[in-house]
Scaffold this motif. Structure first.
Motif, PDB file in Angstrom:
ATOM      1  N   ILE A  13       0.824  -1.207   0.000  1.00  7.17           N
ATOM      2  CA  ILE A  13       0.000   0.000   0.000  1.00  7.17           C
ATOM      3  C   ILE A  13       0.861   1.262   0.000  1.00  7.17           C
ATOM      4  CG2 ILE A  13      -1.734   1.340   1.260  1.00  7.17           C
ATOM      5  CD1 ILE A  13      -2.826  -1.144  -0.071  1.00  7.17           C
ATOM      6  N   LEU A  14       1.934   1.252   0.793  1.00  8.35           N
ATOM      7  CA  LEU A  14       2.810   2.422   0.879  1.00  8.35           C
ATOM      8  C   LEU A  14       3.477   2.728  -0.460  1.00  8.35           C
ATOM      9  CD1 LEU A  14       4.321   4.631   2.438  1.00  8.35           C
ATOM     10  CD2 LEU A  14       6.057   2.907   3.052  1.00  8.35           C
ATOM     11  N   SER A  15       4.100   1.696  -1.060  1.00  7.45           N
ATOM     12  CA  SER A  15       4.817   1.927  -2.319  1.00  7.45           C
ATOM     13  C   SER A  15       3.867   2.313  -3.444  1.00  7.45           C
ATOM     14  CB  SER A  15       5.618   0.674  -2.711  1.00  7.45           C
ATOM     15  OG  SER A  15       4.759  -0.390  -3.074  1.00  7.45           O
ATOM     16  N   ILE A  16       2.693   1.707  -3.490  1.00  6.51           N
ATOM     17  CA  ILE A  16       1.703   2.041  -4.523  1.00  6.51           C
ATOM     18  C   ILE A  16       1.260   3.490  -4.369  1.00  6.51           C
ATOM     19  CG2 ILE A  16      -0.628   1.585  -5.391  1.00  6.51           C
ATOM     20  CD1 ILE A  16      -0.189  -1.359  -4.587  1.00  6.51           C
ATOM     21  N   SER A  17       1.002   3.923  -3.131  1.00  3.03           N
ATOM     22  CA  SER A  17       0.569   5.299  -2.873  1.00  3.03           C
ATOM     23  C   SER A  17       1.655   6.293  -3.248  1.00  3.03           C
ATOM     24  CB  SER A  17       0.194   5.466  -1.395  1.00  3.03           C
ATOM     25  OG  SER A  17      -0.863   4.604  -1.043  1.00  3.03           O
ATOM     26  N   VAL A  18       2.900   5.987  -2.876  1.00  3.90           N
ATOM     27  CA  VAL A  18       4.021   6.883  -3.181  1.00  3.90           C
ATOM     28  C   VAL A  18       4.251   6.973  -4.685  1.00  3.90           C
ATOM     29  CG1 VAL A  18       6.529   7.176  -2.995  1.00  3.90           C
ATOM     30  CG2 VAL A  18       5.190   6.592  -0.964  1.00  3.90           C
ATOM     31  N   ARG A  19       4.250   5.846  -5.349  1.00 10.45           N
ATOM     32  CA  ARG A  19       4.516   5.826  -6.787  1.00 10.45           C
ATOM     33  C   ARG A  19       3.436   6.564  -7.576  1.00 10.45           C
ATOM     34  NH1 ARG A  19       6.826  -0.384  -7.870  1.00 10.45           N
ATOM     35  NH2 ARG A  19       8.060  -0.486  -5.966  1.00 10.45           N
ATOM     36  N   LEU A  20       2.187   6.254  -7.302  1.00  8.99           N
ATOM     37  CA  LEU A  20       1.111   6.919  -8.033  1.00  8.99           C
ATOM     38  C   LEU A  20       1.029   8.403  -7.671  1.00  8.99           C
ATOM     39  CD1 LEU A  20      -1.778   4.272  -7.971  1.00  8.99           C
ATOM     40  CD2 LEU A  20      -0.041   4.692  -9.725  1.00  8.99           C
ATOM     41  N   GLY A  21       1.342   8.727  -6.416  1.00  6.48           N
ATOM     42  CA  GLY A  21       1.360  10.131  -6.003  1.00  6.48           C
ATOM     43  C   GLY A  21       2.445  10.913  -6.723  1.00  6.48           C
ATOM     44  N   MET A  22       3.638  10.316  -6.821  1.00 13.48           N
ATOM     45  CA  MET A  22       4.739  10.960  -7.541  1.00 13.48           C
ATOM     46  C   MET A  22       4.388  11.151  -9.012  1.00 13.48           C
ATOM     47  SD  MET A  22       8.266   9.245  -6.084  1.00 13.48           S
ATOM     48  CE  MET A  22       9.227  10.090  -7.353  1.00 13.48           C
ATOM     49  N   ALA A  23       3.762  10.136  -9.590  1.00 10.22           N
ATOM     50  CA  ALA A  23       3.385  10.212 -11.008  1.00 10.22           C
ATOM     51  C   ALA A  23       2.380  11.340 -11.237  1.00 10.22           C
ATOM     52  CB  ALA A  23       2.803   8.875 -11.469  1.00 10.22           C
ATOM     53  N   LEU A  24       1.402  11.451 -10.359  1.00 13.36           N
ATOM     54  CA  LEU A  24       0.417  12.524 -10.471  1.00 13.36           C
ATOM     55  C   LEU A  24       1.087  13.890 -10.324  1.00 13.36           C
ATOM     56  CD1 LEU A  24      -2.616  11.150  -8.420  1.00 13.36           C
ATOM     57  CD2 LEU A  24      -2.602  11.677 -10.857  1.00 13.36           C
TER      58      LEU A  24
END
Length: 230
Positions: A13-24
């Protein structure tokens, strides 16, 4: 620190949130620059492209880690690289004066997708460095390109002449002022006007000259009704 790095490299959950947040974030920042220049693909388009690419790589990593499949682990990412070309092509237009616009926007969309892929697979340092370079190319280097182009020896112009004989007179005028007409394209107007001849010209000067002065000189030629730089 090592624990955090490990957590961000795994699918959770943490890595998915960070990655998608960075992409956005990165996609949105690149898109804002295009919005300021009134380009067709803007803020939300870049966000979606970058996040979609990131999600593709996250999904790709999840599939191989979850199911332990053999084969190419970045196969889905390769499809993003080729598929983004269709979206980029939609931002490229050819105006009525044969100007091609939208190439930078299309290239930036493609680069934004690449940043998303890097973020999606957890290659954070590469994504951050790439984002910085892309942003510099889209903002700071824009003024450099404009300054260089504004003083080049070559100028592309759209010219409306009163009649065909005026075109011949313009060639004589150019020769008298040591200018070379490198290319000429006579186009037919879509709407009937009083203008008899519409042309697209590429003109070369013997030395570098400010294009404002260049246009002022060309507009003084007899028979020129309207002229502007392309």
């Amino acid at each position: 620190m090592e624990t955090l790095q490990h957590a961000l490299s795994e699918i959770n959950i943490l890595s998915i949130s960070v990655r998608l947040g960075m992409a956005l974030l990165f996609g949105g920042l690149l898109g804002l620059e295009r919005v300021k220049k009134k380009r067709p693909a803007g803020f939300r388009t870049y966000m979606l492209v970058c996040m979609g690419a990131a999600l593709t790589m996250i999904t790709n990593q999840y599939v191989f880690e979850k199911w332990g499949l053999s084969g190419d682990p970045v196969r889905m990412g390769a499809q993003v690289i080729s598929g983004i070309g269709f979206l980029g092509a939609g931002t490229i237009i050819v105006t009525g004066r044969n100007q091609v616009k939208g190439l930078t926007t299309a290239a930036a969309l493609w680069a934004s997708a690449c940043v998303g892929l890097a973020i999606g697979i957890g290659f954070y340092s590469g994504a951050i460095i790439a984002y910085i370079y892309i942003f510099i190319a889209m903002t700071a280097l824009h003024s450099v390109t404009h300054k260089v182009a504004a003083k080049s020896k070559v100028i592309n112009v759209y010219v409306e002449f009163t009649n065909m004989s005026s075109v011949s007179d313009f060639f004589d005028f150019a020769k008298a002022n040591h200018l070379q007409v490198a290319e000429i394209d006579i186009i037919k107007p879509k709407i009937k006007t009083d203008t008899q001849v519409i042309t697209l010209l590429t003109i070369k000067a013997p030395a570098k000259i400010e294009h404002a002065k260049f246009l002022s000189l060309l507009s003084s030629a007899e028979g020129v009704r309207h002229i502007e730089e392309l």
